[in-house]
Design an enzyme around this catalytic site. Sequence first.
Site, PDB file in Angstrom:
ATOM      1  CG  PHE A 100     105.670 -48.266 -10.214  1.00 40.12           C
ATOM      2  CD1 PHE A 100     106.668 -48.002  -9.886  1.00 40.12           C
ATOM      3  CD2 PHE A 100     105.260 -49.559 -10.487  1.00 40.12           C
ATOM      4  CE1 PHE A 100     107.906 -49.235  -9.902  1.00 40.12           C
ATOM      5  CE2 PHE A 100     105.435 -50.286 -10.157  1.00 40.12           C
ATOM      6  CZ  PHE A 100     107.263 -50.693 -10.414  1.00 40.12           C
ATOM      7  CG  ASP A 104      91.317 -35.078 -16.828  1.00 39.93           C
ATOM      8  OD1 ASP A 104      91.636 -36.300 -16.858  1.00 39.93           O
ATOM      9  OD2 ASP A 104      90.658 -34.667 -15.326  1.00 39.93           O
ATOM     10  CG  LEU A 148     101.539 -46.480 -19.298  1.00 41.08           C
ATOM     11  CD1 LEU A 148     103.191 -45.887 -19.401  1.00 41.08           C
ATOM     12  CD2 LEU A 148     101.458 -47.653 -18.041  1.00 41.08           C
ATOM     13  CE1 TYR A 199      92.375 -50.647 -12.896  1.00 36.91           C
ATOM     14  CE2 TYR A 199      92.966 -52.809 -11.824  1.00 36.91           C
ATOM     15  CZ  TYR A 199      93.364 -51.922 -12.484  1.00 36.91           C
ATOM     16  OH  TYR A 199      94.914 -51.920 -13.501  1.00 36.91           O
ATOM     17  CG  ASN A 254     101.246 -59.123  -9.242  1.00 36.84           C
ATOM     18  OD1 ASN A 254     100.393 -59.797  -9.391  1.00 36.84           O
ATOM     19  ND2 ASN A 254     100.119 -57.875  -8.067  1.00 36.84           N
ATOM     20  CB  VAL A 279     108.224 -55.807  -4.024  1.00 38.55           C
ATOM     21  CG1 VAL A 279     109.349 -56.257  -4.027  1.00 38.55           C
ATOM     22  CG2 VAL A 279     107.419 -57.688  -4.497  1.00 38.55           C
ATOM     23  CE  LYS A 328     100.769 -54.537  10.914  1.00 39.67           C
ATOM     24  NZ  LYS A 328      99.670 -53.168  11.567  1.00 39.67           N
TER      25      LYS A 328
END
Length: 315
Positions: free
Chosen positions: A13, A58, A79, A147, A176, A191, A205
């Site tokens: 992304f 990889d 990234l 993480y 974020n 979002v 939700k």
Amino acid sequence: MSNTVVVTGAAGFIGRWVVRELLERGYTVRGLDDLSNGSHRNVAAFEDAEEFELTEGDVRDEETVSELFDESVDACIHLAAEIDVQESLEDPQSHFDSNVVGTQTVLEACRETETRLGLVGTCMVYDMDDSGSGIDETHPVKPASPYAASKLAVENLAEGYYHGYDLPVTILRPFNTYGPYQKTGMAGGVVSIFTNRDIQGEPLKIFGDGTQTRDLLYATDCARFIVEGTFSDEAVGEVLNAGTGTDISINELAEAIATGDTEITHVEHHHPQSEVQKLQCDPTKAKRVLGWEPEVSLEEGIGRLREWLRDEADA
């Protein structure tokens, strides 16, 4: 100078927006992605461009990584990472392997070719129990998941290469980030999830009471920050945060996104121990060092995302 940049996680992304930013600035991009999280769809717009090449491989594979580097490469933007907090709690080993071993492989390739590195970290390394009026780069760290711990570990590794080998490294911590090409399932951002559900006419939700807040950064602003941070000589050896400096509660966000008679509901949190109550960036340093400021308001960003999701649904 050939102006070539290696981008790991290029088909993810944020990666695709970084690739777009680099191509628009006239760089040639060599992307690497194993497509476990990224996809060809994300970079389809660039795949015919002579200046873009995607290697499927990889980041832990030394041979694959080293083949991307030669004397024509000016910088690497790293990234590639496993980024799911919940998954890291269930399978910490995979996050260690991808994030720590993968970054070590990239650092070695950069060291051998003396290539500057923009290491993209995360705001999740900070101590979230006391975020006060905004988190700056001096804020204490306290990784609350494997993480976050793996991301902090690789920042320390990179700092070791900066101090030990004089490798030009900049650590970039965006808050974020949201926008087109982000996943809309549970692995996506709030979002994207809310906007997609609103378009589908499904209830939004909210986990918990919805008073938790987020500092939401639009994808193009994030990409600009990463590219400018990577190439800034003043930023070498530094940690830089990027966010808007303003937070919004999840309740307010849902109200901003919901249209017509879309229902907003609250549900029990499935992993409350990893919930962050307040997340607000202090981006003062990025402005001072880079002259960087976000340009896209939340309202405009949601509008762009909604338009993109509608187009995707119609395609």
